[in-house]
Scaffold this active site. Structure first.
Site, mmCIF file in Angstrom:
data_model
loop_
_atom_site.group_PDB
_atom_site.id
_atom_site.type_symbol
_atom_site.label_atom_id
_atom_site.label_comp_id
_atom_site.label_asym_id
_atom_site.label_seq_id
_atom_site.Cartn_x
_atom_site.Cartn_y
_atom_site.Cartn_z
ATOM 1 N N ARG A 180 6.094 6.385 -0.422
ATOM 2 C CA ARG A 180 5.107 6.019 0.593
ATOM 3 C C ARG A 180 5.815 5.753 1.912
ATOM 4 O O ARG A 180 6.822 5.048 1.958
ATOM 5 C CB ARG A 180 4.381 4.766 0.107
ATOM 6 C CG ARG A 180 3.504 4.063 1.088
ATOM 7 C CD ARG A 180 3.184 2.654 0.628
ATOM 8 N NE ARG A 180 2.518 2.621 -0.658
ATOM 9 C CZ ARG A 180 2.753 1.728 -1.593
ATOM 10 N NH1 ARG A 180 3.680 0.797 -1.426
ATOM 11 N NH2 ARG A 180 2.097 1.757 -2.731
ATOM 12 N N ARG A 187 3.467 -8.454 3.238
ATOM 13 C CA ARG A 187 2.087 -8.726 2.843
ATOM 14 C C ARG A 187 1.719 -10.163 3.181
ATOM 15 O O ARG A 187 2.596 -11.012 3.385
ATOM 16 C CB ARG A 187 1.930 -8.498 1.331
ATOM 17 C CG ARG A 187 2.499 -7.169 0.837
ATOM 18 C CD ARG A 187 2.993 -7.286 -0.610
ATOM 19 N NE ARG A 187 3.746 -6.107 -1.021
ATOM 20 C CZ ARG A 187 3.252 -5.117 -1.779
ATOM 21 N NH1 ARG A 187 2.020 -5.198 -2.226
ATOM 22 N NH2 ARG A 187 3.990 -4.082 -2.089
ATOM 23 N N ASP A 253 -2.036 -9.890 -1.917
ATOM 24 C CA ASP A 253 -0.760 -9.180 -2.016
ATOM 25 C C ASP A 253 -0.908 -7.704 -1.677
ATOM 26 O O ASP A 253 0.089 -6.990 -1.587
ATOM 27 C CB ASP A 253 -0.155 -9.335 -3.417
ATOM 28 C CG ASP A 253 -1.066 -8.824 -4.516
ATOM 29 O OD1 ASP A 253 -2.158 -9.392 -4.679
ATOM 30 O OD2 ASP A 253 -0.711 -7.847 -5.199
ATOM 31 N N ASP A 263 -1.387 1.028 -1.053
ATOM 32 C CA ASP A 263 -1.419 0.714 -2.490
ATOM 33 C C ASP A 263 -2.785 1.015 -3.092
ATOM 34 O O ASP A 263 -3.581 0.122 -3.366
ATOM 35 C CB ASP A 263 -1.034 -0.745 -2.729
ATOM 36 C CG ASP A 263 -0.530 -0.946 -4.165
ATOM 37 O OD1 ASP A 263 -0.333 0.066 -4.869
ATOM 38 O OD2 ASP A 263 -0.340 -2.096 -4.577
#
Length: 450
Positions: A180, A187, A253, A263
């Protein structure tokens, strides 16, 4: 005029935070490394598009360090609220950050992984990613990028030759490792962990790191950081809504302090403007339903404010948090007008147009993708259900003509049925042509909308 190639500009800023923020880890030793997806468009923005095929595999599948960047992979430490329940036993459990570098805009970028093996935070997980999960992440990131949602991008997907057992899909299933490209992996949960352990000095260090490296501000002011995150997070929530996107798991998170979505697990695109539509089969209470996403993201940002109480009094933090609602409303108006393909006019009229659009979508039950495809530029069909919106659009001008080839075809959608149809030939015959064609179609839509 053709732009010169982007020079490779490595960085190691993450090391400045120190070892309290990460754990050095080793990647899994995969039986195979078969390249399935290579995003040279994204790679060109960080100076990696000229890597040869063997070099790409070495860096993106075997995680050989990139010259001048991080010397080894780092699993980041964080906590977080998961469905509003605090969990201090999480962190990078099947991924790590293995490189940092600058993009064409000068932003500090991370190369992070998904499915790269076990770390100290894997708990009972195997640290792996299914190939189907990787394909789904390609589709999510490509669609969101085209729809003007700030998102990480899928840089690489490599099949690893392992067979995985999973309870939510037919098993054994194929495994992969994904890379990624993201504007940081800090976070809200990263801050929560420091507040949990009362690590005041590390909290100051993290505030400064984010402001300087991810926001370009020479400051260590926690209130200023919260103000910036409020604006970015509100914009993300608004663009999710305008895109008809449901992330599925908006835990603290999973919220990046740069306001960049990342994510992707049980994501979906909503077929219609249905506030109750959910993506995750395990979201029994609809906590992260389509219409509740702004609330969920705002709640997560409030957890950042609570964490920053370690450094500063509540009053200025509460004042900063109060800006989330107005920022969201302004960003939603802007995002809806962008999808309608019209130029903003004035604040009051723009707000009314956005509200009229929402009301029309709810009352007609029209398919979102079809609606935004057909009305782009302010064109509306006849009929009673469209009267309010037609009136609101009367004085608006198109922001660009409908002269791109995309507008002569069908809308580019990404509903769950098509996701399964794209995966089926890969699973059955190792046929990647449908996926590749879909990525091309998504990018054509992105060109038409840009």
């Amino acid at each position: 005029m053709q732009q010169p190639p982007q020079a490779y500009r490595p960085a190691t800023a993450l090391l400045d935070l120190g070892p309290d923020f990460w754990d050095p880890v080793a990647p899994a030793d995969f039986p195979e490394t078969r390249l399935r997806f290579r995003n040279d468009r994204a790679a060109a923005q960080i100076g990696l598009d000229q890597l040869s095929a063997p070099e790409w595999i070495a860096h993106m599948g075997r995680f050989q360090p990139l010259q001048g960047s991080l010397p080894q992979p780092l699993a980041l430490r964080y906590h977080g609220h998961q469905f509003r329940s605090y969990n201090p036993d999480i962190g990078d459990g099947r991924g790590f950050t293995f490189a940092q570098l600058h993009d064409t805009d000068g932003r500090l970028m991370d190369l992070g992984t998904k499915g790269s093996g076990q770390t100290p935070y894997s708990r009972f997980g195997d640290g792996r990613l299914t190939l189907k999960g990787g394909v789904r992440e390609i589709l999510a990131t490509e669609m969101l990028e085209a729809l003007n949602v700030p998102t990480s991008r899928t840089l690489s997907l490599i099949e690893t030759g392992e067979a995985l057992e999973r309870g939510d899909e037919p098993s054994p299933t194929r495994a992969a490792v994904l890379v990624r490209l993201s504007h940081g992996h800090i976070r809200i949960g990263t801050f929560q962990r420091l507040a949990y352990f009362r690590e005041e000095e590390n909290m100051r260090r993290l505030v400064g790191y984010v402001l300087r490296n991810l926001y370009g501000e020479d400051s260590d002011d926690p209130v200023r950081l919260l103000q910036l995150v409020v604006q970015r997070a509100a914009t993300l929530a608004a663009r999710y809504m305008a895109a008809g996107f449901v992330h599925g798991v908006l835990n603290s998170d999973n919220i990046n302090v740069t306001g960049e979505s990342f994510d992707y697990g049980p994501w979906r695109f909503a077929p219609t403007w249905d506030p109750a539509f959910t993506a995750a089969y395990f979201d029994h209470q609809g906590l992260y339903a389509f219409g509740r996403q702004p609330e969920a993201i705002g709640w997560d940002v409030s957890q950042l404010a609570a964490s920053l109480r370690l450094l500063v009094d509540s009053e200025p933090l509460v004042e900063a948090l109060d800006g989330f609602g107005p920022a969201f409303q302004a960003a939603l108006t802007e995002a809806i007008l962008w999808r309608l393909g019209v130029r903003p006019r004035d604040a009051a009229a723009d707000r009314e147009l956005a509200r009229a659009t929402e009301r029309t979508l709810r009352t007609t039950g029209v398919a979102l993708d079809r609606f935004f495809h057909d009305v782009f530029g302010g064109v509306l069909p006849d009929g009673e259900g469209w009267a309010e919106l037609r009136t609101a659009l009367t004085s608006y001008e198109p922001r660009k003509p409908r002269d791109h080839p995309y507008w002569s075809g069908e809308p580019c959608a990404m509903l769950i049925e098509e996701v399964e149809a794209i995966w089926a030939p890969i699973a059955e015959a190792d046929d990647w042509t449908v996926l590749n064609a879909k990525v091309a179609a998504i990018r054509q839509m992105g060109e038409a909308l840009a």
